[in-house]
Write an enzyme that holds these catalytic residues in place. Structure first.
Site, mmCIF file in Angstrom:
data_model
loop_
_atom_site.group_PDB
_atom_site.id
_atom_site.type_symbol
_atom_site.label_atom_id
_atom_site.label_comp_id
_atom_site.label_asym_id
_atom_site.label_seq_id
_atom_site.Cartn_x
_atom_site.Cartn_y
_atom_site.Cartn_z
ATOM 1 N N THR A 1 -21.530 -2.022 -36.249
ATOM 2 C CA THR A 1 -20.810 -3.146 -36.866
ATOM 3 C C THR A 1 -21.491 -4.478 -36.536
ATOM 4 O O THR A 1 -21.448 -5.408 -37.339
ATOM 5 C CB THR A 1 -19.326 -3.197 -36.445
ATOM 6 O OG1 THR A 1 -19.233 -3.434 -35.039
ATOM 7 C CG2 THR A 1 -18.596 -1.919 -36.814
ATOM 8 N N ASN A 2 -22.099 -4.563 -35.370
ATOM 9 C CA ASN A 2 -22.840 -5.797 -35.054
ATOM 10 C C ASN A 2 -24.100 -5.911 -35.910
ATOM 11 O O ASN A 2 -24.445 -7.008 -36.355
ATOM 12 C CB ASN A 2 -23.176 -5.853 -33.558
ATOM 13 C CG ASN A 2 -21.992 -6.339 -32.741
ATOM 14 O OD1 ASN A 2 -21.662 -7.529 -32.769
ATOM 15 N ND2 ASN A 2 -21.335 -5.432 -32.044
ATOM 16 N N ARG B 1 -38.120 11.306 -18.844
ATOM 17 C CA ARG B 1 -37.710 9.932 -19.153
ATOM 18 C C ARG B 1 -38.946 9.048 -19.340
ATOM 19 O O ARG B 1 -38.981 8.180 -20.201
ATOM 20 C CB ARG B 1 -36.851 9.410 -17.993
ATOM 21 C CG ARG B 1 -36.014 8.232 -18.364
ATOM 22 C CD ARG B 1 -34.883 8.653 -19.296
ATOM 23 N NE ARG B 1 -34.299 7.508 -19.955
ATOM 24 C CZ ARG B 1 -33.306 7.571 -20.827
ATOM 25 N NH1 ARG B 1 -32.783 8.731 -21.190
ATOM 26 N NH2 ARG B 1 -32.833 6.494 -21.379
ATOM 27 N N ASN C 1 -28.810 -9.392 -25.812
ATOM 28 C CA ASN C 1 -27.806 -8.321 -25.797
ATOM 29 C C ASN C 1 -26.433 -8.922 -26.089
ATOM 30 O O ASN C 1 -26.144 -10.035 -25.658
ATOM 31 C CB ASN C 1 -27.792 -7.667 -24.406
ATOM 32 C CG ASN C 1 -26.776 -6.551 -24.293
ATOM 33 O OD1 ASN C 1 -26.674 -5.680 -25.167
ATOM 34 N ND2 ASN C 1 -25.986 -6.563 -23.226
ATOM 35 N N HIS D 1 -22.522 -8.322 -25.227
ATOM 36 C CA HIS D 1 -21.682 -7.586 -24.279
ATOM 37 C C HIS D 1 -20.220 -7.958 -24.539
ATOM 38 O O HIS D 1 -19.902 -9.146 -24.678
ATOM 39 C CB HIS D 1 -22.073 -7.918 -22.833
ATOM 40 C CG HIS D 1 -21.269 -7.143 -21.846
ATOM 41 N ND1 HIS D 1 -21.523 -5.812 -21.560
ATOM 42 C CD2 HIS D 1 -20.176 -7.472 -21.125
ATOM 43 C CE1 HIS D 1 -20.638 -5.383 -20.685
ATOM 44 N NE2 HIS D 1 -19.796 -6.367 -20.411
HETATM 45 C C1 GAR Z 1 -20.066 -3.414 -29.162
HETATM 46 O O1 GAR Z 1 -18.727 -3.649 -28.832
HETATM 47 C C2 GAR Z 1 -20.992 -4.002 -28.104
HETATM 48 O O2 GAR Z 1 -20.501 -5.186 -27.558
HETATM 49 C C3 GAR Z 1 -20.985 -2.887 -27.082
HETATM 50 O O3 GAR Z 1 -21.070 -1.709 -27.859
HETATM 51 C C4 GAR Z 1 -20.380 -1.915 -29.103
HETATM 52 C C5 GAR Z 1 -21.248 -1.454 -30.250
HETATM 53 O O4 GAR Z 1 -20.550 -1.487 -31.466
HETATM 54 N N1 GAR Z 1 -22.062 -3.017 -26.167
HETATM 55 C C6 GAR Z 1 -21.936 -2.811 -24.847
HETATM 56 O O5 GAR Z 1 -20.904 -2.433 -24.341
HETATM 57 C C7 GAR Z 1 -23.189 -3.094 -24.018
HETATM 58 N N2 GAR Z 1 -22.901 -3.098 -22.626
HETATM 59 P P1 GAR Z 1 -21.316 -1.453 -32.869
HETATM 60 O O6 GAR Z 1 -22.277 -0.262 -32.848
HETATM 61 O O7 GAR Z 1 -20.219 -1.261 -33.888
HETATM 62 O O8 GAR Z 1 -22.050 -2.760 -33.045
#
Ligand code: GAR
Length: 208
Positions: free
Chosen positions: A13-14, A66, A108, A110
């Protein structure tokens, strides 16, 4: 044009918010060169392909170690010559070589107001579960540059979101995305693309 590599693991979604902001002109001076996922089933890859953006998957499962995965991942990323790497829900610990190679060129998103509810183990719904367990009344999201630590790099933008009585982690997660993440991640990219963000002494400064 700033070339973006957007790294994803899940729903995307981001990523969608970034693509929409480019289409609507809220982000200027940036284009998505590639979307990379560690998870071949990430819906984010479908979102990218539907918009005609190159989308690739490099899964750790396909590598013996890894180290081998890290090397292949970095080589693939380098091949797109990105100016800025955007972690948009990318749930892989970044190889140290990658962080060294792209200083202040990785950001990033968060889902909390750093330094609350961040660091190792805090990702996705777990962040909101922890915030609700602590009974905070305000949470939010943070965009920051990535350094060698976990969620410790210079903070670029933050936005607060109200916690409401009766919130579940899922409900809170959705509100934080809608009111904060999908707003500040595209805005941070636009600011960087237009030369408005600088970093000195471990702090980011944004010129409006
Ligand atoms: C988002 O809420 C982002 O902030 C979080 O993962 C989700 C991804 O959603 N990231 C973290 O927690 C990083 N530590 P999306 O795939 O729908 O964008």
């Amino acid at each position: 044009m700033l070339r973006l590599a957007v790294l994803v693991s899940g729903g995307g979604t981001n990523l969608q918010a970034i693509m929409d902001a480019i289409d609507s002109g809220k982000i200027t001076g940036a284009e998505i060169a590639v979307v990379i996922s560690n998870n071949k089933n990430a819906y984010a890859l479908t979102r990218a392909r539907e918009r005609g953006i190159g989308a690739v998957c490099i899964s750790p499962k396909e590598y013996e170690s890894r180290e081998a995965f890290n090397e292949a991942f970095l080589a693939k990323l380098d091949s797109f010559q990105a100016d800025l790497i955007v972690l948009a829900g990318f749930l892989v610990v970044l190889p140290e070589q990658m962080i060294k190679k792209y200083p202040n060129r990785i950001i990033n998103i968060h889902p909390s107001l750093i330094p609350s509810f961040c660091g190792t183990g805090f990702y996705g719904l777990k962040v909101h579960e922890a915030a609700l367990a602590r009974g905070v009344k305000v949470t939010g999201a943070t965009v920051h540059f990535v350094d060698e630590g976990t969620d410790t790099g210079p903070i670029i933008l933050q936005k607060a979101v109200e916690v409401r009585e009766g919130d579940t982690p899922e409900v809170l997660q959705r509100r934080v995305m809608e009111e904060a993440e999908w707003v500040i991640l595209p805005r941070a990219i636009d600011l960087i693309a237009n030369g408005k963000v600088s970093v000195a002494d471990g702090h980011a400064t944004v010129r409006a």
